[in-house]
Design an enzyme around this catalytic site. Structure first.
Site, PDB file in Angstrom:
ATOM      1  N   HIS A 242      -7.738   8.266  -4.115  1.00 56.61           N
ATOM      2  CA  HIS A 242      -7.199   7.571  -3.012  1.00 56.61           C
ATOM      3  C   HIS A 242      -7.520   6.309  -3.342  1.00 56.61           C
ATOM      4  O   HIS A 242      -8.596   5.872  -4.050  1.00 56.61           O
ATOM      5  CB  HIS A 242      -7.846   8.155  -1.679  1.00 56.61           C
ATOM      6  CG  HIS A 242      -9.301   7.729  -1.408  1.00 56.61           C
ATOM      7  ND1 HIS A 242     -10.141   8.743  -2.340  1.00 56.61           N
ATOM      8  CD2 HIS A 242      -9.810   6.851  -0.924  1.00 56.61           C
ATOM      9  CE1 HIS A 242     -11.369   8.058  -1.687  1.00 56.61           C
ATOM     10  NE2 HIS A 242     -11.109   6.847  -0.979  1.00 56.61           N
TER      11      HIS A 242
ATOM     12  N   ASP B 180      -8.262   2.829  -0.892  1.00 55.68           N
ATOM     13  CA  ASP B 180      -8.907   2.727   0.520  1.00 55.68           C
ATOM     14  C   ASP B 180      -7.799   2.257   1.421  1.00 55.68           C
ATOM     15  O   ASP B 180      -7.070   1.190   1.217  1.00 55.68           O
ATOM     16  CB  ASP B 180     -10.073   1.786   0.594  1.00 55.68           C
ATOM     17  CG  ASP B 180     -11.275   2.452  -0.096  1.00 55.68           C
ATOM     18  OD1 ASP B 180     -11.304   3.515  -0.041  1.00 55.68           O
ATOM     19  OD2 ASP B 180     -12.065   1.777  -0.404  1.00 55.68           O
TER      20      ASP B 180
ATOM     21  N   HIS C 190      -9.628   5.872  -6.683  1.00 59.69           N
ATOM     22  CA  HIS C 190     -11.099   6.364  -6.939  1.00 59.69           C
ATOM     23  C   HIS C 190     -11.318   7.558  -6.270  1.00 59.69           C
ATOM     24  O   HIS C 190     -10.478   8.129  -5.511  1.00 59.69           O
ATOM     25  CB  HIS C 190     -12.131   5.356  -6.592  1.00 59.69           C
ATOM     26  CG  HIS C 190     -12.139   5.019  -5.098  1.00 59.69           C
ATOM     27  ND1 HIS C 190     -11.241   4.102  -4.576  1.00 59.69           N
ATOM     28  CD2 HIS C 190     -12.777   5.355  -4.044  1.00 59.69           C
ATOM     29  CE1 HIS C 190     -11.589   3.779  -3.284  1.00 59.69           C
ATOM     30  NE2 HIS C 190     -12.799   4.648  -3.074  1.00 59.69           N
TER      31      HIS C 190
ATOM     32  N   ARG D 215     -20.409   0.955   2.626  1.00 61.12           N
ATOM     33  CA  ARG D 215     -19.539   0.240   2.083  1.00 61.12           C
ATOM     34  C   ARG D 215     -19.064  -1.127   2.866  1.00 61.12           C
ATOM     35  O   ARG D 215     -18.950  -0.796   3.989  1.00 61.12           O
ATOM     36  CB  ARG D 215     -18.304   0.803   1.676  1.00 61.12           C
ATOM     37  CG  ARG D 215     -17.013   0.509   1.055  1.00 61.12           C
ATOM     38  CD  ARG D 215     -15.936   1.146   1.028  1.00 61.12           C
ATOM     39  NE  ARG D 215     -15.205   1.381   1.999  1.00 61.12           N
ATOM     40  CZ  ARG D 215     -14.482   2.419   2.539  1.00 61.12           C
ATOM     41  NH1 ARG D 215     -14.354   3.444   1.965  1.00 61.12           N
ATOM     42  NH2 ARG D 215     -13.841   2.160   3.883  1.00 61.12           N
TER      43      ARG D 215
END
Length: 301
Positions: free
Chosen positions: A118, A120, A275, A292
């Site tokens: 995917h 983000d 990623h 993150r």
């Protein structure tokens, strides 16, 4: 490797990790970087798409401060709340499987069994510019992240197909993955400083091939995590073309796989990569916790 940035020359210790994507940058204190060092890191990052800083050992405050040198941090996620006291830090604790599945639905289940590629938060009008991940707790083996260079994948296609793809637009949606999570939050999250509601979770349309706003390079901009279909095609045509692009864009020659150690920091360009976590460890026996910070992006063109 020497990176030159006028008016001065900056020495960075850079080690490429594969032929087309990824690099390690060592011997830097991410808490104390000059503007020239930041510019040099950005140049390597734009070229290599994802860079890693082993043993950076940041805390939440220095994590946010480092991210802010490259852009404007926004909320960690439009649906999932941030860490207590740090709304711009998004944490995933893979040991909390029930909580994770409630938040991510199908995406979470796939992460336990294998790759789930995917990009983000592509289901918003302005997907993130990039993400800076801090490894908090990592299993001794497994739990790697794979990254794929979507610019290289696009450039490897035939000229005729590249030209055709540039005429198409893809629909992205977060309803399947995050609809239940938003409902559990009372129907309101937060994104770019504003409330994010059920109305905002509706599908958005992005060009299937986007032009990078900093490099001018073109890259594929579809992903199996959030792309539902191609707007201009019939359903069967869309499914066939997307299946081809998903397989093509994550071939080994476009990818790198990184094994995290606690304290490592990774920074990827969300405009030119996909990623995925590699689901090859037991989250019930070996904790994996990451945090993150997300940087505000622009509307793909």
């Amino acid at each position: 490797m020497t990176v030159t940035e006028a008016p001065s020359e900056v020495e960075l210790r850079v080690t490429p990790l594969s032929g087309r994507i990824g690099a390690v940058i060592e011997d830097l204190d991410l808490r104390n970087l000059t503007d020239d060092q930041i510019a040099a890191i950005r140049r390597v990052w734009l070229e290599r798409k994802v860079v890693f800083f082993p043993g950076a050992n940041l805390d939440p405050d220095s994590h946010l401060a480092f991210a802010a040198r490259f852009g404007e941090p926004t909320e960690g996620h439009p649906v999932i709340p941030g860490v207590d006291g740090y709304p711009n830090i998004h944490e995933i604790d893979y040991a909390e499987s029930a909580k994770l599945q409630a938040q991510y639905g199908n995406v979470a289940r796939r992460q336990y069994s294998g790759l789930s590629w995917h990009t983000d938060v592509t289901f918003v009008k302005r997907p993130p510019l990039g993400s800076i991940l801090r490894a908090v707790t990592i299993p001794p083996a497994g739990g790697d992240t794979a990254f794929s260079n979507q610019q290289a994948a696009f450039e490897a296609l035939s000229p005729s197909l590249r030209s055709y793809l540039e005429t198409l637009h893809a629909v992205h949606t977060g309803e399947i993955a995050f609809g239940r999570a938003l409902e559990a939050r009372g129907g309101e999250g937060q994104w770019e400083g504003k409330p994010y509601t059920d109305a905002d979770l509706k599908p958005v349309v992005h060009p299937l091939v986007r032009t990078h706003p900093e490099t001018g390079k073109k890259a594929l901009f579809v992903n199996p995590g959030f792309t539902s279909h191609i707007e201009e095609l019939h359903a069967a045509e869309s499914q066939a073309l997307l299946s081809f692009l998903y397989d093509h864009s994550t071939q080994p020659q476009f990818t790198v796989r990184y094994h995290w150690r606690a304290g490592d920091v990774g920074f990827w360009d969300n405009r030119a990569t996909q990623h995925s976590v590699v689901g090859d460890w037991n989250p019930f026996e070996e904790p994996r916790v990451i945090q993150r910070v997300t940087l505000r992006g622009d509307e793909p063109v």
